[in-house]
Design a protein around this motif. Structure first.
Motif, PDB file in Angstrom:
ATOM      1  N   GLN A 197       0.816  -1.216   0.000  1.00  0.00           N
ATOM      2  CA  GLN A 197       0.000   0.000   0.000  1.00  0.00           C
ATOM      3  C   GLN A 197       0.849   1.266   0.000  1.00  0.00           C
ATOM      4  O   GLN A 197       0.422   2.304  -0.517  1.00  0.00           O
ATOM      5  N   GLU A 198       2.047   1.198   0.581  1.00  0.00           N
ATOM      6  CA  GLU A 198       2.939   2.355   0.607  1.00  0.00           C
ATOM      7  C   GLU A 198       3.992   2.297  -0.486  1.00  0.00           C
ATOM      8  O   GLU A 198       4.954   3.054  -0.477  1.00  0.00           O
ATOM      9  N   GLY A 199       3.821   1.396  -1.450  1.00  0.00           N
ATOM     10  CA  GLY A 199       4.791   1.226  -2.518  1.00  0.00           C
ATOM     11  C   GLY A 199       5.435  -0.145  -2.458  1.00  0.00           C
ATOM     12  O   GLY A 199       5.255  -0.894  -1.484  1.00  0.00           O
ATOM     13  N   PRO A 200       6.189  -0.512  -3.487  1.00  0.00           N
ATOM     14  CA  PRO A 200       6.814  -1.835  -3.528  1.00  0.00           C
ATOM     15  C   PRO A 200       7.715  -2.074  -2.312  1.00  0.00           C
ATOM     16  O   PRO A 200       8.601  -1.254  -2.028  1.00  0.00           O
ATOM     17  N   PRO A 201       7.507  -3.181  -1.585  1.00  0.00           N
ATOM     18  CA  PRO A 201       8.332  -3.474  -0.398  1.00  0.00           C
ATOM     19  C   PRO A 201       9.664  -4.109  -0.792  1.00  0.00           C
ATOM     20  O   PRO A 201      10.037  -5.181  -0.305  1.00  0.00           O
ATOM     21  N   THR A 202      10.389  -3.443  -1.682  1.00  0.00           N
ATOM     22  CA  THR A 202      11.589  -4.050  -2.247  1.00  0.00           C
ATOM     23  C   THR A 202      12.712  -4.212  -1.231  1.00  0.00           C
ATOM     24  O   THR A 202      13.480  -5.175  -1.298  1.00  0.00           O
ATOM     25  N   GLU A 203      12.834  -3.281  -0.275  1.00  0.00           N
ATOM     26  CA  GLU A 203      13.898  -3.416   0.716  1.00  0.00           C
ATOM     27  C   GLU A 203      13.686  -4.655   1.585  1.00  0.00           C
ATOM     28  O   GLU A 203      14.625  -5.408   1.863  1.00  0.00           O
ATOM     29  N   GLN A 204      12.448  -4.862   2.017  1.00  0.00           N
ATOM     30  CA  GLN A 204      12.136  -6.058   2.796  1.00  0.00           C
ATOM     31  C   GLN A 204      12.441  -7.315   1.993  1.00  0.00           C
ATOM     32  O   GLN A 204      13.006  -8.281   2.508  1.00  0.00           O
ATOM     33  N   LEU A 205      12.077  -7.287   0.738  1.00  0.00           N
ATOM     34  CA  LEU A 205      12.299  -8.451  -0.107  1.00  0.00           C
ATOM     35  C   LEU A 205      13.789  -8.698  -0.340  1.00  0.00           C
ATOM     36  O   LEU A 205      14.261  -9.840  -0.321  1.00  0.00           O
ATOM     37  N   ARG A 206      14.541  -7.620  -0.523  1.00  0.00           N
ATOM     38  CA  ARG A 206      15.971  -7.773  -0.764  1.00  0.00           C
ATOM     39  C   ARG A 206      16.676  -8.351   0.468  1.00  0.00           C
ATOM     40  O   ARG A 206      17.582  -9.172   0.356  1.00  0.00           O
ATOM     41  N   GLU A 207      16.226  -7.930   1.646  1.00  0.00           N
ATOM     42  CA  GLU A 207      16.805  -8.470   2.880  1.00  0.00           C
ATOM     43  C   GLU A 207      16.433  -9.939   3.062  1.00  0.00           C
ATOM     44  O   GLU A 207      17.250 -10.749   3.496  1.00  0.00           O
ATOM     45  N   ALA A 208      15.203 -10.276   2.713  1.00  0.00           N
ATOM     46  CA  ALA A 208      14.736 -11.653   2.897  1.00  0.00           C
ATOM     47  C   ALA A 208      15.329 -12.594   1.851  1.00  0.00           C
ATOM     48  O   ALA A 208      15.546 -13.784   2.135  1.00  0.00           O
ATOM     49  N   PHE A 209      15.605 -12.076   0.647  1.00  0.00           N
ATOM     50  CA  PHE A 209      16.099 -12.924  -0.449  1.00  0.00           C
ATOM     51  C   PHE A 209      17.328 -12.289  -1.084  1.00  0.00           C
ATOM     52  O   PHE A 209      17.275 -11.793  -2.217  1.00  0.00           O
TER      53      PHE A 209
END
Length: 315
Positions: A197-209
């Motif tokens: 909702q606040e935009g692509p959660p790319t940082e979370q995804l990059r940390e997780a993968f």
């Protein structure tokens, strides 16, 4: 027969009384039990209203149906009267063979198959467009057991089927949604759910993968956001857009296959989908069942983006 149609270009859908169709050679007349509601329904009507597609008026809405064979045209051998079937109608100008109607014509060699036995027949109307798209997307993605699929737009009709079918293949599904949480997506088989909702959660995804994911299927993003998600795909992976946001040339430069996906419905794909449902690998996540008279309101709700899962129109 009763049908929901628009009377003229750019008109609003309304309940009408229209002549019932009759099957010709190689055609099946289906008594519609339910029609599936898809964004494609109003998008086709809009395109016709702008003169961008050949159309017939009154233009009957709908591309998905479930029902029972009411009559057979000459030469039909695949079906018998009374068979429970689902699929999509005979091809033609937009609105000529819409499914928001009491009867519809399907070609015997077209997109029609025996309905899955595991579902009540009205729910099978939710399957053809979204289910065939989901199954074809997974074929295109090529993900297998133990691999990770990043699925953007996971909470909608197509996304819910992709989630279920992928999880049934032991694929780790990372679902990106807007306001639909872990409990709901987890029930469909998602391993993780992130909110965009606040935009692509790319940082979370990059940390997780940190090593990336094997595949991206993006059902919603424009070109800029799609490119952000595609950066998370590992070398040798695939990034698929259903809204033509992929740039295959730039993705190929870093060894990622970019695909702007278009589904090609057919009877074999529909039969495969029925088999997946009968095997318990997918079911219908229903948002609403509405009577035919309320279909115009349901279309407006879908157009406004307020639907979750699938809506079927009971005829």
């Amino acid at each position: 027969m009763r049908a929901v149609a628009v009377a003229k270009p750019a008109g609003e859908p309304e309940l009408m009384r229209l002549p019932a169709p009759e099957p010709g050679p190689g055609e099946v007349l289906v008594k519609v039990v339910a029609a599936g509601l898809n964004p494609l329904d109003w998008k086709l009507a809009d395109a016709a209203g702008r003169g961008q597609a050949e159309a017939v008026y009154p233009l009957i809405y709908g591309v998905d149906f479930a029902g029972k064979v009411a009559a057979l045209g000459p030469g039909v051998t695949r079906f018998a009267e009374g068979d429970a079937v689902f699929g999509q109608p005979k091809q033609g100008a937009v609105g000529a063979y819409g499914t928001y109607a009491e009867y519809v014509i399907a070609a015997e060699d077209g997109v029609i198959a025996h309905a899955p036995a595991a579902l009540p027949l009205p729910l099978a109307a939710a399957l053809p467009t979204a289910g065939q798209t989901a199954l074809s997307l997974l074929d295109a993605g090529g993900v297998g057991p133990g691999q990770t699929l990043l699925l953007v737009g996971a909470a909608g009709g197509v996304g819910s089927f992709v989630t279920q079918l992928a999880a049934a293949r032991d694929v780790r599904v990372v679902a990106v949604t807007r306001g639909v949480g872990e409990t709901e997506m987890g029930a469909l088989g998602a391993a993780e759910t992130l909110d965009a909702q606040e935009g692509p959660p790319t940082e979370q995804l990059r940390e997780a993968f940190p090593d990336g994911v094997e595949a991206l299927i993006d059902l919603a993003s424009g070109a800029e956001q799609f490119a952000e998600y595609a950066m998370l795909v590992a070398d040798g992976g695939v990034a698929i857009s259903t809204v033509h946001s992929a740039d295959p040339q730039s993705l190929a430069a870093r060894s990622v296959e970019g695909v702007n996906f278009v589904v090609a419905p057919d009877a074999d794909l529909l039969a495969r989908l029925a088999a997946e449902v009968d095997a318990g690998r997918a079911t219908v996540r229903l948002d609403a069942q509405v009577p035919l008279a309320d279909a115009p309101d349901a279309v407006a709700r879908n157009r406004a983006g307020r639907a979750r899962g699938k809506t079927v129109i009971l005829v």
